[in-house]
Design a protein around this motif. Structure first.
Motif, PDB file in Angstrom:
ATOM      1  N   LEU A   1       9.895   6.630  -1.885  1.00 37.60           N
ATOM      2  CA  LEU A   1       8.581   6.185  -2.343  1.00 37.60           C
ATOM      3  C   LEU A   1       7.553   6.518  -1.271  1.00 37.60           C
ATOM      4  N   LEU A   2       6.543   7.303  -1.650  1.00 45.00           N
ATOM      5  CA  LEU A   2       5.470   7.720  -0.759  1.00 45.00           C
ATOM      6  C   LEU A   2       4.227   6.928  -1.110  1.00 45.00           C
ATOM      7  N   LEU A   3       3.656   6.226  -0.139  1.00 43.30           N
ATOM      8  CA  LEU A   3       2.519   5.343  -0.391  1.00 43.30           C
ATOM      9  C   LEU A   3       1.307   5.819   0.394  1.00 43.30           C
ATOM     10  N   ASP A   4       0.218   6.103  -0.309  1.00 43.11           N
ATOM     11  CA  ASP A   4      -1.006   6.586   0.317  1.00 43.11           C
ATOM     12  C   ASP A   4      -1.999   5.437   0.448  1.00 43.11           C
ATOM     13  N   GLU A   5      -2.097   4.888   1.657  1.00 40.10           N
ATOM     14  CA  GLU A   5      -2.988   3.774   1.991  1.00 40.10           C
ATOM     15  C   GLU A   5      -2.836   2.597   1.021  1.00 40.10           C
ATOM     16  N   PRO A   6      -1.668   1.973   0.982  1.00 38.63           N
ATOM     17  CA  PRO A   6      -1.439   0.883   0.023  1.00 38.63           C
ATOM     18  C   PRO A   6      -2.294  -0.350   0.246  1.00 38.63           C
ATOM     19  N   THR A   7      -2.826  -0.576   1.463  1.00 40.06           N
ATOM     20  CA  THR A   7      -3.626  -1.786   1.687  1.00 40.06           C
ATOM     21  C   THR A   7      -5.112  -1.583   1.436  1.00 40.06           C
ATOM     22  N   ALA A   8      -5.555  -0.339   1.232  1.00 45.20           N
ATOM     23  CA  ALA A   8      -6.985  -0.092   0.999  1.00 45.20           C
ATOM     24  C   ALA A   8      -7.408  -0.762  -0.303  1.00 45.20           C
ATOM     25  N   GLY A   9      -8.395  -1.653  -0.210  1.00 42.28           N
ATOM     26  CA  GLY A   9      -8.879  -2.371  -1.377  1.00 42.28           C
ATOM     27  C   GLY A   9      -8.089  -3.618  -1.712  1.00 42.28           C
ATOM     28  N   VAL A  10      -7.012  -3.874  -0.971  1.00 44.44           N
ATOM     29  CA  VAL A  10      -6.206  -5.077  -1.201  1.00 44.44           C
ATOM     30  C   VAL A  10      -6.754  -6.208  -0.350  1.00 44.44           C
ATOM     31  N   HIS A  11      -6.917  -7.380  -0.946  1.00 43.01           N
ATOM     32  CA  HIS A  11      -7.457  -8.528  -0.219  1.00 43.01           C
ATOM     33  C   HIS A  11      -6.577  -8.826   1.000  1.00 43.01           C
ATOM     34  N   PRO A  12      -7.204  -9.109   2.162  1.00 41.82           N
ATOM     35  CA  PRO A  12      -6.413  -9.378   3.377  1.00 41.82           C
ATOM     36  C   PRO A  12      -5.347 -10.439   3.202  1.00 41.82           C
ATOM     37  N   ASN A  13      -5.608 -11.440   2.362  1.00 40.14           N
ATOM     38  CA  ASN A  13      -4.623 -12.498   2.153  1.00 40.14           C
ATOM     39  C   ASN A  13      -3.367 -12.007   1.454  1.00 40.14           C
ATOM     40  N   LEU A  14      -3.461 -10.861   0.775  1.00 42.49           N
ATOM     41  CA  LEU A  14      -2.313 -10.332   0.038  1.00 42.49           C
ATOM     42  C   LEU A  14      -1.506  -9.328   0.843  1.00 42.49           C
ATOM     43  N   ARG A  15      -1.986  -8.942   2.025  1.00 43.34           N
ATOM     44  CA  ARG A  15      -1.303  -7.897   2.767  1.00 43.34           C
ATOM     45  C   ARG A  15       0.060  -8.347   3.268  1.00 43.34           C
ATOM     46  N   GLY A  16       0.163  -9.603   3.665  1.00 48.56           N
ATOM     47  CA  GLY A  16       1.462 -10.126   4.071  1.00 48.56           C
ATOM     48  C   GLY A  16       2.451 -10.107   2.916  1.00 48.56           C
ATOM     49  N   GLU A  17       1.971 -10.457   1.711  1.00 45.72           N
ATOM     50  CA  GLU A  17       2.836 -10.430   0.534  1.00 45.72           C
ATOM     51  C   GLU A  17       3.239  -8.996   0.199  1.00 45.72           C
ATOM     52  N   LEU A  18       2.315  -8.050   0.429  1.00 51.64           N
ATOM     53  CA  LEU A  18       2.643  -6.647   0.180  1.00 51.64           C
ATOM     54  C   LEU A  18       3.734  -6.162   1.139  1.00 51.64           C
ATOM     55  N   ILE A  19       3.652  -6.571   2.397  1.00 58.14           N
ATOM     56  CA  ILE A  19       4.705  -6.230   3.360  1.00 58.14           C
ATOM     57  C   ILE A  19       6.047  -6.781   2.885  1.00 58.14           C
ATOM     58  N   ASP A  20       6.047  -8.030   2.432  1.00 53.12           N
ATOM     59  CA  ASP A  20       7.291  -8.638   1.941  1.00 53.12           C
ATOM     60  C   ASP A  20       7.834  -7.869   0.744  1.00 53.12           C
ATOM     61  N   GLU A  21       6.940  -7.455  -0.158  1.00 57.37           N
ATOM     62  CA  GLU A  21       7.386  -6.729  -1.349  1.00 57.37           C
ATOM     63  C   GLU A  21       7.955  -5.363  -0.993  1.00 57.37           C
ATOM     64  N   LEU A  22       7.305  -4.666  -0.060  1.00 59.94           N
ATOM     65  CA  LEU A  22       7.812  -3.355   0.351  1.00 59.94           C
ATOM     66  C   LEU A  22       9.148  -3.492   1.086  1.00 59.94           C
ATOM     67  N   ARG A  23       9.314  -4.563   1.836  1.00 56.73           N
ATOM     68  CA  ARG A  23      10.618  -4.813   2.458  1.00 56.73           C
ATOM     69  C   ARG A  23      11.678  -5.080   1.399  1.00 56.73           C
ATOM     70  N   ARG A  24      11.297  -5.799   0.350  1.00 54.61           N
ATOM     71  CA  ARG A  24      12.243  -6.056  -0.743  1.00 54.61           C
ATOM     72  C   ARG A  24      12.650  -4.745  -1.415  1.00 54.61           C
ATOM     73  N   ILE A  25      11.651  -3.870  -1.649  1.00 57.89           N
ATOM     74  CA  ILE A  25      11.933  -2.559  -2.246  1.00 57.89           C
ATOM     75  C   ILE A  25      12.849  -1.745  -1.332  1.00 57.89           C
ATOM     76  N   HIS A  26      12.568  -1.792  -0.039  1.00 55.70           N
ATOM     77  CA  HIS A  26      13.412  -1.091   0.928  1.00 55.70           C
ATOM     78  C   HIS A  26      14.834  -1.632   0.892  1.00 55.70           C
ATOM     79  N   GLY A  27      14.958  -2.928   0.705  1.00 54.90           N
ATOM     80  CA  GLY A  27      16.273  -3.550   0.624  1.00 54.90           C
ATOM     81  C   GLY A  27      17.085  -3.095  -0.582  1.00 54.90           C
ATOM     82  N   LEU A  28      16.411  -2.538  -1.576  1.00 54.26           N
ATOM     83  CA  LEU A  28      17.091  -2.004  -2.752  1.00 54.26           C
ATOM     84  C   LEU A  28      17.638  -0.605  -2.505  1.00 54.26           C
ATOM     85  N   GLY A  29      17.374  -0.067  -1.299  1.00 54.58           N
ATOM     86  CA  GLY A  29      17.872   1.256  -0.966  1.00 54.58           C
ATOM     87  C   GLY A  29      16.840   2.359  -1.053  1.00 54.58           C
TER      88      GLY A  29
END
Length: 261
Positions: A172-200
């Motif tokens: 999965l290639l992500l081009d600036e995933p936090t641009a336009g995302v509310h700062p409060n959601l960035r931690g949740e985005l990190i958690d979600e990407l870690r979850r995706i990474h955990g799927l292999g």
């Protein structure tokens, strides 16, 4: 780890302008790699090259041991590569849920079944359930039935990730995933990407938010003027003189914490 993606001396030119110059880069299966560099350094061009949107002037790209640079974008996607875009464009006449379902591998099975006149309820139910689960994980359930074009810029970024994950990619290639995302959601985005990474899923992330990179990535590759100038851990970026020169200019006198330009 085994090498999943290999860029071997790739060059891309637009007219007389060289955007990538003999770039060689290897991404191992299971890595989370940050792709960094000043504006115009060639980061998005790398993603365009890997996904087949921009042809190479020279060099080659291999994915999972097989050469992919001669292939059309949809053929590359079928191999297991998905990407998001910096400025995603969404349809006006499809809901968030409908778009997510359309992105799935099951959707293509559904279309084929319809053409053959076969029963489709089981496929449709499975696709709906999977899309709904992804939207819930990405905090998009509340907008699931809104037109995809009407949601916020940050929500469109999250929707892009949901659509990409509907095909169960290897990379999965992500081009600036936090641009336009509310700062409060960035931690949740990190958690979600870690979850995706955990799927292999192997992740390559273009990002200017250095805090995000330090929290998520295991390794960073820094580009400047179309060439790689650093390949290191995020914690080592502040001490790399070539990186500091690229971001801050050669007139700087003291190394200071690296932040986005």
């Amino acid at each position: 780890m085994t090498s999943l993606l290999e860029l071997d001396g790739i060059a891309i030119r637009y007219g007389g302008n060289t955007v990538l110059s003999g770039l060689t880069l290897s991404i191992d299966s299971g890595e989370i790699v940050g792709l960094l560099g000043p504006n115009g350094s060639g980061k998005s061009t790398v993603l365009n090259a890997v996904t087949g949107f921009t042809p190479l002037a020279s060099g080659s790209i291999r994915f999972d041991g097989r050469r992919i640079d001669p292939l059309a974008p949809h053929r590359i996607a079928q191999r297991g590569i998905r990407r998001t875009f910096q400025l995603p464009s969404m349809p006006t006449r499809m809901s968030v849920l409908e778009l997510t379902m359309t992105a799935s591998s099951e959707h293509h099975q559904l279309c084929a079944a319809l053409l053959r006149g076969r029963a489709t309820r089981r496929i449709e139910h499975a696709t709906h359930a999977r899309a709904s689960a992804l939207l819930e994980q990405l905090k998009l359930t509340a907008v699931a039935h809104l037109p995809a074009a009407s949601i916020s810029g940050g929500q469109k970024k999250l929707l892009s990730i949901a659509c990409a994950m509907m095909t169960e990619p290897k990379l999965l290639l992500l081009d600036e995933p936090t641009a336009g995302v509310h700062p409060n959601l960035r931690g949740e985005l990190i958690d979600e990407l870690r979850r995706i990474h955990g799927l292999g899923v192997t992740l390559v992330v273009i990002e200017h938010d250095m805090h995000f990179i330090r929290e998520l990535c295991e390794r960073c590759v820094v580009l400047d003027r179309g060439a790689a100038i650093a390949n290191c851990k995020p914690a080592e970026l502040d001490k790399n003189r070539r990186v500091l020169d690229a971001y801050l200019g050669r007139a700087h006198r003291t190394a200071r914490p690296l932040e986005a330009p």
